[in-house]
Design a protein around this motif. Structure first.
Motif, PDB file in Angstrom:
ATOM      1  N   ARG A   1      11.510 -33.361  27.050  1.00  0.00           N
ATOM      2  CA  ARG A   1      10.159 -33.644  26.546  1.00  0.00           C
ATOM      3  C   ARG A   1       9.085 -33.230  27.542  1.00  0.00           C
ATOM      4  N   LYS A   2       9.425 -33.266  28.829  1.00  0.00           N
ATOM      5  CA  LYS A   2       8.471 -32.856  29.851  1.00  0.00           C
ATOM      6  C   LYS A   2       8.167 -31.358  29.777  1.00  0.00           C
ATOM      7  N   SER A   3       9.051 -30.617  29.130  1.00  0.00           N
ATOM      8  CA  SER A   3       8.881 -29.165  29.032  1.00  0.00           C
ATOM      9  C   SER A   3       8.304 -28.729  27.691  1.00  0.00           C
ATOM     10  N   LYS A   4       7.626 -29.619  27.020  1.00  0.00           N
ATOM     11  CA  LYS A   4       7.106 -29.324  25.685  1.00  0.00           C
ATOM     12  C   LYS A   4       6.201 -28.099  25.666  1.00  0.00           C
ATOM     13  N   SER A   5       5.576 -27.805  26.803  1.00  0.00           N
ATOM     14  CA  SER A   5       4.700 -26.631  26.864  1.00  0.00           C
ATOM     15  C   SER A   5       5.478 -25.331  26.644  1.00  0.00           C
ATOM     16  N   LEU A   6       6.803 -25.371  26.823  1.00  0.00           N
ATOM     17  CA  LEU A   6       7.635 -24.181  26.613  1.00  0.00           C
ATOM     18  C   LEU A   6       8.006 -23.984  25.147  1.00  0.00           C
ATOM     19  N   TRP A   7       7.931 -25.039  24.370  1.00  0.00           N
ATOM     20  CA  TRP A   7       8.491 -24.995  23.022  1.00  0.00           C
ATOM     21  C   TRP A   7       7.715 -24.091  22.076  1.00  0.00           C
ATOM     22  N   GLN A   8       6.467 -23.814  22.418  1.00  0.00           N
ATOM     23  CA  GLN A   8       5.679 -22.916  21.573  1.00  0.00           C
ATOM     24  C   GLN A   8       6.302 -21.527  21.512  1.00  0.00           C
ATOM     25  N   HIS A   9       7.032 -21.136  22.565  1.00  0.00           N
ATOM     26  CA  HIS A   9       7.743 -19.853  22.533  1.00  0.00           C
ATOM     27  C   HIS A   9       8.705 -19.803  21.345  1.00  0.00           C
ATOM     28  N   ALA A  10       9.403 -20.898  21.112  1.00  0.00           N
ATOM     29  CA  ALA A  10      10.350 -20.962  19.997  1.00  0.00           C
ATOM     30  C   ALA A  10       9.619 -20.926  18.663  1.00  0.00           C
ATOM     31  N   ILE A  11       8.523 -21.671  18.562  1.00  0.00           N
ATOM     32  CA  ILE A  11       7.757 -21.692  17.306  1.00  0.00           C
ATOM     33  C   ILE A  11       7.189 -20.298  17.005  1.00  0.00           C
ATOM     34  N   ASN A  12       6.646 -19.653  18.008  1.00  0.00           N
ATOM     35  CA  ASN A  12       6.103 -18.301  17.802  1.00  0.00           C
ATOM     36  C   ASN A  12       7.182 -17.353  17.288  1.00  0.00           C
ATOM     37  N   TRP A  13       8.371 -17.476  17.863  1.00  0.00           N
ATOM     38  CA  TRP A  13       9.482 -16.611  17.445  1.00  0.00           C
ATOM     39  C   TRP A  13       9.881 -16.904  15.996  1.00  0.00           C
ATOM     40  N   LEU A  14      10.018 -18.189  15.676  1.00  0.00           N
ATOM     41  CA  LEU A  14      10.412 -18.558  14.309  1.00  0.00           C
ATOM     42  C   LEU A  14       9.373 -18.094  13.295  1.00  0.00           C
ATOM     43  N   GLU A  15       8.112 -18.220  13.631  1.00  0.00           N
ATOM     44  CA  GLU A  15       7.058 -17.824  12.687  1.00  0.00           C
ATOM     45  C   GLU A  15       7.095 -16.317  12.420  1.00  0.00           C
ATOM     46  N   GLN A  16       7.492 -15.543  13.426  1.00  0.00           N
ATOM     47  CA  GLN A  16       7.590 -14.098  13.250  1.00  0.00           C
ATOM     48  C   GLN A  16       8.751 -13.700  12.338  1.00  0.00           C
ATOM     49  N   HIS A  17       9.775 -14.556  12.256  1.00  0.00           N
ATOM     50  CA  HIS A  17      11.011 -14.152  11.575  1.00  0.00           C
ATOM     51  C   HIS A  17      11.392 -15.069  10.412  1.00  0.00           C
ATOM     52  N   SER A  18      10.441 -15.889   9.952  1.00  0.00           N
ATOM     53  CA  SER A  18      10.700 -16.767   8.828  1.00  0.00           C
ATOM     54  C   SER A  18      10.268 -16.121   7.519  1.00  0.00           C
ATOM     55  N   SER A  19      10.838 -16.639   6.431  1.00  0.00           N
ATOM     56  CA  SER A  19      10.636 -15.993   5.129  1.00  0.00           C
ATOM     57  C   SER A  19       9.357 -16.430   4.439  1.00  0.00           C
ATOM     58  N   SER A  20       8.755 -17.564   4.884  1.00  0.00           N
ATOM     59  CA  SER A  20       7.561 -18.041   4.205  1.00  0.00           C
ATOM     60  C   SER A  20       6.364 -18.047   5.130  1.00  0.00           C
TER      61      SER A  20
END
Length: 290
Positions: free
Chosen positions: A271-290
């Motif tokens: 949880r202390k590394s939450k600032s890193l998690w946006q990398h995952a969200i950005n990636w998912l948004e680029q490769h999601s179907s909706s």
């Protein structure tokens, strides 16, 4: 207000093994669905905060315990027949099929941690993934590691593992801060693969007679941390050499750039590394179907 539901579920593998898992379901539109592939010996609860973050951002999620680990261990750990190979060949495909069943008509993604990303080429249904986002996934090749950590890693793999298996019938990895107690077969295979080159490549034509490492063309992001002693750049490259057609992006993150004291091999999911998690969200948004 809570914007999602979480439920403990059981997933049936093709060979009859049952896995303990947690299903996270957004209350609103599902943007995509994510399988969280755990590191060796790490229980699904470790990824709870990260899974909540994903589902709060609109993604369905399943986290799970590999057979022989956590609540997927039935009976004594020394009696478990689990191996790294069956985690990739049986457990991961079963979880992906469950993900597809709970979240039909969307895109499917693997977020793998260490072994959870390394084993993707053993999945018979891996081609159903729209993308792969891995953290700290590398070959873990011992000879590439730098001093002084290489001494610790070699001791664990080549002294502690065989002695623990000999005396206890399994590896008491919890005694040295290496996750849950490991079934003998998991630890033996882990030791063999990390002493070789290309991790699972060590087993090609031996125990691994069918795989999809040479066929996957999935877009993938491989993230490692600058302070990780295991998933160093050389070991990430060694793991990637096993894939022949995979579409690869790499990213190295530093704790200093994100205001953190440490990331290492494990703390991306803290949880202390939450600032890193946006990398995952950005990636998912680029490769999601909706």
């Amino acid at each position: 207000m809570k914007t999602f539901n979480s439920d403990d579920i059981t997933i049936d593998c093709q060979d009859g093994q049952q896995l303990a898992a947690t299903l996270f379901t957004p209350k609103d539109e599902v943007k995509g669905a994510v399988l969280i592939g755990p590191a060796t010996g790490i229980k699904r609860q470790f990824y709870h905060s990260f899974a909540c973050y994903l589902v709060e951002n609109g993604y369905g999620v399943i986290s799970y315990d590999n057979r022989g680990i956590g609540e997927s261990l039935s009976g004594k750990v020394r009696a478990s027949k689990a191996s790294l190979q069956c985690w990739g060949e049986q457990d991961m495909p079963a979880v992906l099929e469950a993900l597809k069943g709970y979240f039909p008509d969307t895109s499917y993604h693997l977020i793998g941690h260490s072994a959870g990303g390394q084993l993707v080429g053993l999945m018979h249904n891996g081609k159903d993934l729209s993308s792969i986002f891995n953290f700290a996934s590398s070959s873990g090749q011992l000879k590439n590691m730098k001093l002084p950590y290489s001494l610790k890693a070699n001791f664990f793999m080549n002294v502690f593992v065989p002695l623990s298996n000999l005396f206890f019938g399994h590896t008491k990895s919890q005694l040295v801060g290496m996750g849950e107690p490991l079934p003998k077969g998991v630890a033996q295979q882990w030791r063999l693969w990390c002493n070789g080159q290309g991790y699972v490549k060590t087993a090609f034509g031996k125990t691994v007679n069918q795989h999809w490492y040479h066929e996957l063309t999935t877009p993938s992001m491989w993230v490692n941390a600058s302070d990780d002693d295991i998933a160093i750049d050389d070991n990430v490259a060694d793991m990637l050499s096993v894939f022949k057609k995979l579409k690869v992006d790499t990213l190295t993150v530093s704790p200093q750039a994100h205001g953190l004291d440490e990331i290492g091999h494990m703390k991306f999911f803290s949880r202390k590394s939450k600032s890193l998690w946006q990398h995952a969200i950005n990636w998912l948004e680029q490769h999601s179907s909706s």
